[in-house]
Structures are given as structure tokens and as C-alpha cells.
Design a protein around this motif. Structure first.
Motif, mmCIF file in Angstrom:
data_model
loop_
_atom_site.group_PDB
_atom_site.id
_atom_site.type_symbol
_atom_site.label_atom_id
_atom_site.label_comp_id
_atom_site.label_asym_id
_atom_site.label_seq_id
_atom_site.Cartn_x
_atom_site.Cartn_y
_atom_site.Cartn_z
ATOM 1 N N LEU A 51 42.659 -15.015 -30.452
ATOM 2 C CA LEU A 51 42.751 -16.233 -31.120
ATOM 3 C C LEU A 51 42.670 -15.914 -32.589
ATOM 4 C CD1 LEU A 51 39.647 -17.619 -29.224
ATOM 5 C CD2 LEU A 51 42.131 -18.080 -28.891
ATOM 6 N N SER A 52 42.018 -15.041 -33.369
ATOM 7 C CA SER A 52 42.054 -14.433 -34.636
ATOM 8 C C SER A 52 41.943 -13.078 -34.719
ATOM 9 C CB SER A 52 40.644 -15.184 -34.822
ATOM 10 O OG SER A 52 40.291 -14.583 -36.234
ATOM 11 N N ALA A 53 42.610 -12.708 -36.018
ATOM 12 C CA ALA A 53 42.700 -11.521 -36.358
ATOM 13 C C ALA A 53 41.049 -10.887 -36.819
ATOM 14 C CB ALA A 53 43.500 -11.274 -37.545
ATOM 15 N N GLU A 150 49.080 -27.629 -35.223
ATOM 16 C CA GLU A 150 47.667 -28.175 -35.545
ATOM 17 C C GLU A 150 46.840 -26.918 -35.488
ATOM 18 O OE1 GLU A 150 46.725 -30.890 -36.928
ATOM 19 O OE2 GLU A 150 48.799 -31.644 -36.762
ATOM 20 N N GLN A 151 45.985 -26.595 -36.472
ATOM 21 C CA GLN A 151 44.834 -25.720 -36.406
ATOM 22 C C GLN A 151 43.963 -25.755 -35.214
ATOM 23 O OE1 GLN A 151 42.767 -25.181 -39.986
ATOM 24 N NE2 GLN A 151 41.006 -23.941 -39.005
ATOM 25 N N SER A 152 43.747 -27.121 -34.749
ATOM 26 C CA SER A 152 42.818 -27.615 -33.940
ATOM 27 C C SER A 152 43.261 -27.249 -32.185
ATOM 28 C CB SER A 152 42.168 -28.965 -34.017
ATOM 29 O OG SER A 152 43.349 -29.710 -33.732
ATOM 30 N N ALA A 153 44.607 -27.164 -32.286
ATOM 31 C CA ALA A 153 45.250 -27.143 -31.035
ATOM 32 C C ALA A 153 44.739 -26.024 -29.975
ATOM 33 C CB ALA A 153 46.912 -26.722 -31.322
ATOM 34 N N ILE A 154 44.591 -24.716 -30.694
ATOM 35 C CA ILE A 154 44.201 -23.667 -29.911
ATOM 36 C C ILE A 154 42.706 -23.951 -29.318
ATOM 37 C CG2 ILE A 154 43.388 -21.223 -29.857
ATOM 38 C CD1 ILE A 154 46.497 -21.844 -30.363
ATOM 39 N N ILE A 163 42.663 -18.505 -18.429
ATOM 40 C CA ILE A 163 43.474 -17.381 -18.616
ATOM 41 C C ILE A 163 43.615 -17.015 -20.003
ATOM 42 C CG2 ILE A 163 44.811 -17.753 -16.303
ATOM 43 C CD1 ILE A 163 47.178 -18.916 -18.168
ATOM 44 N N PRO A 164 43.789 -15.905 -20.354
ATOM 45 C CA PRO A 164 43.832 -15.407 -21.910
ATOM 46 C C PRO A 164 45.050 -16.336 -22.511
ATOM 47 C CG PRO A 164 43.921 -13.458 -20.348
ATOM 48 C CD PRO A 164 44.174 -14.651 -19.355
ATOM 49 N N LEU A 165 44.635 -16.646 -23.798
ATOM 50 C CA LEU A 165 45.512 -17.385 -24.731
ATOM 51 C C LEU A 165 45.928 -16.416 -25.849
ATOM 52 C CD1 LEU A 165 45.445 -20.731 -25.817
ATOM 53 C CD2 LEU A 165 45.664 -19.113 -27.417
ATOM 54 N N LEU A 166 47.229 -16.306 -26.081
ATOM 55 C CA LEU A 166 47.460 -15.263 -27.394
ATOM 56 C C LEU A 166 47.945 -16.571 -28.332
ATOM 57 C CD1 LEU A 166 49.878 -12.980 -25.335
ATOM 58 C CD2 LEU A 166 47.013 -12.770 -25.948
ATOM 59 N N ASN A 167 47.285 -16.424 -29.469
ATOM 60 C CA ASN A 167 47.565 -17.233 -30.548
ATOM 61 C C ASN A 167 48.794 -16.870 -31.338
ATOM 62 O OD1 ASN A 167 47.405 -18.970 -32.683
ATOM 63 N ND2 ASN A 167 45.571 -18.657 -33.632
ATOM 64 N N GLY A 168 49.884 -17.635 -31.213
ATOM 65 C CA GLY A 168 51.126 -17.317 -31.683
ATOM 66 C C GLY A 168 51.590 -18.028 -33.083
ATOM 67 N N GLY A 169 50.198 -18.635 -33.755
ATOM 68 C CA GLY A 169 50.136 -19.425 -34.887
ATOM 69 C C GLY A 169 49.874 -20.702 -34.775
ATOM 70 N N ASN A 170 48.691 -21.107 -35.181
ATOM 71 C CA ASN A 170 48.182 -22.432 -35.298
ATOM 72 C C ASN A 170 47.999 -23.014 -36.445
ATOM 73 O OD1 ASN A 170 46.136 -20.427 -35.633
ATOM 74 N ND2 ASN A 170 44.427 -22.065 -35.008
ATOM 75 N N GLY A 171 49.003 -23.976 -36.858
ATOM 76 C CA GLY A 171 49.194 -24.540 -38.146
ATOM 77 C C GLY A 171 48.883 -23.554 -39.180
ATOM 78 N N SER A 172 48.135 -23.938 -40.250
ATOM 79 C CA SER A 172 48.014 -22.986 -41.302
ATOM 80 C C SER A 172 46.768 -22.174 -41.196
ATOM 81 C CB SER A 172 47.444 -24.131 -42.751
ATOM 82 O OG SER A 172 46.401 -24.888 -42.411
ATOM 83 N N ASP A 173 46.288 -21.750 -40.041
ATOM 84 C CA ASP A 173 45.124 -21.266 -39.819
ATOM 85 C C ASP A 173 45.349 -19.691 -39.421
ATOM 86 O OD1 ASP A 173 42.359 -20.581 -39.238
ATOM 87 O OD2 ASP A 173 42.694 -20.871 -37.003
ATOM 88 N N GLU A 174 45.971 -19.401 -38.257
ATOM 89 C CA GLU A 174 45.862 -17.874 -38.094
ATOM 90 C C GLU A 174 47.373 -17.502 -37.374
ATOM 91 O OE1 GLU A 174 43.451 -14.827 -37.733
ATOM 92 O OE2 GLU A 174 41.547 -15.802 -37.889
#
Lengths: 363, 363, 363
Positions: A51-53, A150-154, A163-174
Motif C-alpha cells: 500500500l505504501s513505501a 483518488e487517494q481514498s480509492a485504495i 487478496i493482496p492489493l498492489l498500489n499502482g498509484g493512488n491520486g497524489s498519495d503513493e
């Protein structure tokens, strides 16, 4: 899983493809200090969302980098490693590089993919909640890579997701897996950042062009930089914003011994910078904004001879193509490594590293 | 096809994923009455298109359900079952759930997929006839799953098509594989609907919110309901339309011993309903229309304790999320089962059931 | 790679599917003159981009055709031939047939695909250069099939590209793999064009409806026609344009012994034409233009009994469906063959022909 002749040719292909443009450091450097892979550390990623670095400890991060280096160098027979797994690529914000890179990594490992390349083709366009979409993926896939404006989407997607989620970019967040690719390039270039102690006068000065507070790649890159305080001297943020860090990052940097500076004069600072991290665009709440000339680089920029430039691409005018055929260009290598580090990540998340890596490489 | 350790882990994953939210009946219930699969009945689906729910006889339907239950429970080694087959997913009307569910089912069986996710990327946008598109699929694929805004699209596609077509929703007409998923959930929940004779006082009262005459999921669901006349007492249609059935359905229901009622008062009827089938949207010729409050449900609705709700999703405000964590929620299980029943369908259509199911489970 | 029973069924499926509509010549005709495949010639395609029809010599072209015929007739076990390879389908100009046909060919050979079906979902929409996109594909794929609205796109993509590129149509310029499909149909229909010497009075008269100067399929088709000068008597161009050839093609045709005629009267010429090549649309710099009635054909057109019609499809009103069930219809066979010739091409480009074709068929 025979095809020995083809396998040889496959390697030959890759040798041919690798290294043609820009700076292509040898992945072997990452494996010198501690060649054996520690499955116990990689196992911590098993069944885990990215989700986050900020979630990466230095030890797990380094094992992922080493695994990527081994995959790239040794070409283990991974062709069937994930053949019973399906990745959903759910790109509600259009993307080419990140989506294709995730898909390519999954397919290289024998996995399969189902894709949403455009939110307009989904129920989300008809008002469906991301929570319900997340529930849907539980049944259709084994892992889901997501991008959203949107940042909140994740968070919404994760509510019902199992199941595991890989954040490939959520708005201006990460954009944490981009940061893995960034640091995979940097650590190939200077393995001592992770594995040595650099004498004080040679510690790195990193310049970041952009605002970590609202640019996701920059933010995630900076978070991983904080894992190497003994070998990074200063990080200079080049931004026109009054508060480029934002609260979350300021708290992290305040707690770090790495010096954080701010500047609006990139040209004057070039002679001090060992690494320059650039980004084409800033997402400013209501849309994307391009930087002007002040923060652009070309072959006439007064870079130190061994300075490397990172850029997550796609680029705009801020990074001139005249730099492509120079040793400053680490950005193409950074893009190339993205497929390897994402393969490493997928193998770790599915707990399949031990199935693929021969015992001689395991600690 | 070894990977025994991974196979075990795959099962563990699924156990973990299954059953977390809502009502998750055990598929084993479907297998108690007559455990052995009848290949002779499944063989009737070989090389057959699925155009309408009306084409299913009760015997074939029940074998498909049993096959789905076996796939879900036994995890036969299906990873290569359809590896020489290609499914074209031709979604001229955008869809996420149906397309991804078909693709996921195909990929689970080792098959491959080519996809049209958006009609605007096809020759259809340039005026190409569906007849020619159908001819094209003969050469490129072995089966084609189709969604289209127009009822007539399926017939046009079929004119030159020589491979099986799976109707994934054609305008306001039908959505037969959704109905299979609906009834897979219902028959897991109450296997006696198919395999027993329910005492008169316990026979089911089913409420359908929507107009079978112009809502494809509702229409196909109702058609399959008519296969179980001895165990369904009444079906009540909740609709604002003057003639919610339409001619085709009226003829079918007139010929059935199941009582068909009409009501505009859902609240008053709730205490009688064992099953409620909802849908978010009605396609009314020129577009989609959402229902108002009158036909919505939430946790405060006066449902009987054991009433279950089905919804093909995506949902709108008619189905409140406060019901998600209750035993009324059969809709998430219904979505989950869609992948299994579509796998069963694909295996039957390709005549591969006997290659996959061990002889001990065959009649 | 066993599944013998399924393999048999797969063949049966194909027999059933083949030949149902229109003219379906037996691929075996291509194999009579010189049955053995020459690997040395096919090897010339190894690691090679397909940019223009002009790059094909007659010898390599004929070996590709023979390989396609063998793949279609013998159904060698190709299911894993390219399982370690990834094709990127980068369709910046939307397309269904070409994209799906490339993807289907790749998947038939066990390869995997990543796709861009719509330029709007890519960084190109944000201004990314095609040069950078090409660099990206080096890391993500082993071959890239491309379509673009601009002629110059291929050159730009190739600047940094190090993997083979397959031109799937670049603006008004070329569509070389379509031409391979066109000639695969024609050479199945009359193998003596390539392998014999046709008596003077029976040499072919080919009519081309369209302007080779600005219609990519027509241009590439014509380029391959020039490889068979001893068996083609005349090529008549039917066009409303003042200069339908354009400079590049005029130079090629001037150097050829084949007579090139121009006409605006299709009806009057029909009695002389053995082959008619049609196309729906002309790309005229700023958009597509449809032909009028003057150049349309239907079952009442005064065709010679054995005249065949080719059309790359999708079609407009210029080609009436009343011709579909006649022996004039070679266009459906042409579309069907596209998957086989593209499989042959992919095997040759990856140097895998010798892995797949049993030694008895090799010279």
C-alpha cells in the motif's frame, strides 16, 4: 519445462536488449555483500498488500532487490511459477507503463491477467462503489494491481478485499512499486548505499524535483530514501510550492538524520547533486500541472560527470532526450528494472520464491 | 502439472477467501442427493451456444451445478484443461463483472482470452456488421462471450458464427449465464429445491423486484425458476410497470403451475418472501432507469430471519450495504459462484469434463 | 503436451469451422511443388521487424506461406512453442481484426500478450513520445505489433526499439502482414502463381479498387503482387484519384514487367478480371472516405465464374453480402488465413520453426 536451446536464446536476446542506451549497472553488485537470499525475510511479504513505501523495512527491501537481481541474472525457470494465479490489473486511472509492467511481470512468471484499462468500461462509471469492486476481485483473481485518481480509492477497495492489493498509484498519495523500481536502479548503481558505509565526504546528495506532499512517485521515492540515513548526506527538494513536504512527510523527515533542504534554484545546485529524481507532472488536486523551464535538464546542464538521473516516465520537456545516450541516464535502466522488481514482488507475495530459486542461492 | 505444495496453498487461499462476508452455503449440499456426475447430460452442452435461459432443461442444469460444486470443492487439476482454447470476450456494451468473470473462468482452466472491452475500439464503430464480426471470431477463437446493448445483436452475430456463443447480456432480453450463477447460489442454499420435494407449507415464495419483460437478468432468472414448480409456491413481481411480464414471459408463466402475483408494495410483502431477487437498473428502451426508494432494502427492512437476497450487482441505492454482513446477503456468494459455474459451462461446452473429473465422480 | 484425444477433437472442430462460407481452397496446394520447408530461408526472418511488404523476397515469402499451410493442415503441437515470449499489441489507432488476429496467433503458439487497445489509455495521450514508448517495450515484451494513424509512427517507435516490430498499419503507408494474409489466400487458390508458369493466355488480371498511393492495404498488396511478374498479366487500378499510385509505388511498378492500367469503369472491366482486391475506405490525410456506388459489387455484378474477390474487411456497402455464399468470396478465407500466416511469421521471427516442425517436413 525443457526447451534448453530456446532458453539459451532467450538469454541471448536479453543480453542484446540490455544496456544499449544509457547507464546499465550490473545487477551482480547487489549480490556481492550477502549473496544468499533470506527466505525468512521474503516470507514476510507472503500474502501481503503493498500500500505504501513506508511499509518496507530495509531488510525486506534489500532481499527483494537481491531477488530481482538473481531473476535478471540467472534466468531461473520461472515460466510456470505462477501458472495457477490470476492478477487483476484494475487501472481506473489510465496508465500504460505501470499496467503493462505489472502484466509483463505476471506473464513472465507464467501467471495470467485480467485487465481493466479504462474506468469508463466498468461499473464504476455507473456509480458502483469501490468496496463492491474489491469484493468482486476476491472471486476473480489472486492479486490485484490498482491505479486510481483518488487517494481514498485504495482504502475503499480494501474494505472487502481478501487478496493482496498492489498500489499502482493512488491520486497524489503513493506509488510504492515505482519506488521499488527507482531504488532497484539506484542500488544496482551504488550497492554500497545499502550494503556499505560510505565515507562522509562521499555520502550522497540527492535532488528531488517535485513536491513529495502531492506527487506520488516523489513521495514514495523519498520514503525509501529514509531507509539509508548513514549513506545519504542531504536531500534537496526543488519545488515552487510553499510547503512541498506536507505533514506526513515532514514528520518522517524530521525523525531522520538525513538533512532536508529546499531550493528553487536547480542550476546552482547541480554541482552538488549525485542523484536527481525528476517527474514530469504534479497532480494538484484538480488536475495535472507541468513544470516550467526552471527545473529542466539537458546535455548542457552542468551535471557532475557521475551524476545519475531518475525519472519514472513518461517525461515531458523537463528531461531532454539529449541526455539519453549519456551515463547520466539511469531512467531507462530504472524502467527496465521495474519488470524484474515486480517479478520479485509477485513471487514473494505468492510465497513461491523457494519454489523457483535453487537451494544454493538460499541462506 | 505437479506443484503439489502450491496446490495445497491454493486451496488454503480459497478457504481463507471464501465465506468471509454474508451467507456462504456449502457447495457440498448440491452433491448429496446424487453425487455422481452424468457425462451423458453434460455432453448435451458440447459445442452448444448459450443464448437463453429457456434452453436449459432441469437435468442438464443440475449437472452443471454439480460440476461447479465439484470444481469448487475438489480443485481438480484444471490448470491445463483448456490450454488449446481461446475465448473471445466481445463486450460491445461495457461491463466489468461479466467480462472479468468469463475471462477469469477461462484462465483458471488454462485457456486464453482475447478481449474487446469497448465497442469504440472496434470496426463496429466504423459501421461494420455484427454478421461479419461473427465470421471473424470463427477464425480467431473457439468460443465467444458477448454483451451488446441490442437484443438483436446475438442473432446477427450468430448468422455466420460457427463456434459456440455465450450470451453475456443482450439489451433488455436475456443474461442466461447470470441466471446460472443466480441459481447456483440458490441451490447451494437450498439443494432441496432441485433434489427434494419441499412440504407445501415450506415451498418458496420468491419476490422479484423488477420487470422481467425488459430486464435481462430478471427475465433469465425467472425462466430458470420455472424449472422447479413443485418447490416454488409463488413468485411475486414488484414493479411500477403496467405489464411487467411482457408477452414471451407471460406465455411461459401461464403454462407453469407456479402462482405469479404482482405488487407495488414490497414492504408489506417482506414477511412472506423467502428469496428476494433485486436488480439495480431497468433498461427502458432508450436508457437505464434506477428504482426509487419504494423497492429498496436495508438492515431495518422487515425480512424473515432466513430470507436471502440475490442481486446480480453492480448495485445502486436499492440494496444498502448494512445488509452485507448479514445472512440475508447471498449476493456476494452469487458473485463468487459465477466463476465456478462459468468454468463448469466452459468445460461442458468444450467436451472436456471427462478429461478433468476423476472417474470416481462420474456416473 | 499430450492430450491426444483433445488434439483430435481440436482438429475436428477446425474441420467443422473451415470452409463453410465462400471459397476455401485447400492449403495443400501450396505444398505440392516443393513440400520441404527451407529453414535457411525462414531463418532470415529471425529477429527481424516487418515494416514494409517490400522487404519480402519471393523465396522467403513462399516459405512463410508453406509454413502457414503446414500449421493449418498438420496441427503440429505448437501449444508451448512461444510460452516464454510476450507480444505487446500496441494499437494507437483502434482496430479489432488486426489486433485480435495477432493476439490469437500469439496465444495459439502458447505466447502471452499485453495490449494497448486504445491510445487514450496511454501516456501518448499525455504527450509521451513514441520513441520513449518504444524504449519501454524493450523491457516489457519480446515483439511488438503496432498500429498507428501516422505513417511516421513506426520510425519513431523504432528509434530506441531493440525487439522486432510488426507493422499492423501505419497511417496511409503500409500494412504488410495484411498483404501476407491476402497472398496466402491467393496462393492457396492458385499455387501456380508462385510455383508454376502460367500459359500466357491464362496469366492473371488483377483489379485493385483503391489508391495504392494512400491506402495501406492496397499498397502492401500491390507490392507483393510485383513478386510474381511472370504469372500476372495486368493490374488495373480503379480509382477516382488523378494519381492513384504515388511516387514510391510508381517507381516500383515502372520497374516491373507487369502492365499497370487505370480505369474508372469497374463494371466494364469485370469480364477481364480474375482477382478483385477491394477495400472499404480510403484514408485521405485528414480522415477516412468511403467509396460510392461506382466501385461496388454484388451477386448481380458481371463477374467471371471463377473470379475471386479479396477484401481486408471490415467492409462497407462496396461489397454486398449477396456475394458471401458464392465461390467469388475469397475474403472470408483471407481473414481466416490471417491467423495462420501470422503464426508462421511469429515462429520465424523467434527462430522457433525448427523446434515445432518435425524433421520430415524440413529440407
Amino acid at each position: 519445462m525443457t526447451l534448453p536451446a530456446s532458453q539459451v536464446e532467450h538469454q541471448a536476446d536479453s543480453e542484446r536488449k540490455a544496456g544499449v542506451i544509457g547507464n546499465c549497472p550490473d545487477p551482480a553488485g547487489l549480490l556481492r555483500h550477502e549473496p544468499k537470499l533470506r527466505l525468512d525475510l521474503l516470507e514476510r511479504m507472503h500474502d501481503t498488500s503493498v500500500l505504501s513505501a513506508a511499509q518496507f523495512g530495509r531488510d525486506v527491501l534489500c532481499e527483494l532487490m537481491k531477488l530481482a537481481a538473481y531473476l535478471q541474472l540467472k534466468r531461473f525457470p520461472v515460466m510456470h511459477a505462477l501458472e495457477d494465479k490470476i492478477m487483476a490489473a484494475a487501472f481506473f486511472e489510465p496508465s500504460t507503463r505501470t499496467r503493462l509492467s505489472f502484466e509483463s511481470a505476471m506473464l513472465h512468471l507464467g501467471g495470467r491477467t485480467i485487465s481493466v484499462a479504462d474506468a469508463k468500461t466498468t461499473g464504476v462509471a455507473k456509480g458502483e462503489s469501490l468496496r463492491d469492486i474489491g469484493q468482486m476481485f476476491n472471486s476473480y483473481a489472486d492479486v490485484v494491481a490498482v491505479r486510481h485518481t483518488e487517494q481514498s480509492a485504495i482504502d475503499e477497495l480494501c474494505e472487502y478485499l481478501r487478496i493482496p492489493l498492489l498500489n499502482g498509484g493512488n491520486g497524489s498519495d503513493e506509488h510504492p512499486t515505482q519506488a521499488l523500481a527507482d531504488w532497484y536502479a539506484l542500488l544496482k548503481w551504488r550497492p554500497e548505499i545499502a550494503y556499505g558505509e560510505i565515507p562522509e565526504q562521499f555520502r550522497l546528495n540527492i535532488g528531488i524535483i517535485g513536491t513529495p506532499g502531492n506527487m506520488r512517485t516523489v513521495k514514495s521515492f523519498l520514503m525509501l530514501a529514509l531507509l539509508f540515513p548513514e549513506n545519504i548526506s542531504h536531500i534537496t527538494i526543488f519545488s515552487e510550492m510553499a510547503d512541498p513536504l506536507g505533514e506526513e512527510i515532514r514528520e518522517l523527515t524530521n525523525a531522520s538524520p538525513i538533512g532536508i533542504d529546499f531550493s528553487q534554484n536547480l542550476k546552482q545546485s547541480l554541482e552538488y547533486l549525485d542523484v536527481i529524481y525528476m517527474n514530469a507532472i504534479a497532480y494538484l488536486g484538480d488536475g495535472y500541472r507541468f513544470f516550467g523551464d526552471a527545473f529542466s535538464l539537458d546535455k548542457d546542464s552542468k551535471l557532475k560527470p557521475d551524476t545519475v538521473i531518475l525519472h519514472p516516465l513518461a517525461r515531458g520537456e523537463e528531461l531532454d532526450t539529449s541526455l539519453d545516450n549519456t551515463q547520466h541516464n539511469l531512467y531507462f535502466n530504472q524502467a527496465d528494472g521495474a519488470v524484474w522488481i515486480r517479478q520479485a514482488l509477485l513471487l514473494a507475495i505468492f510465497g513461491r520464491v523457494g519454489d523457483i530459486v535453487p537451494a544454493e542461492y538460499l541462506a
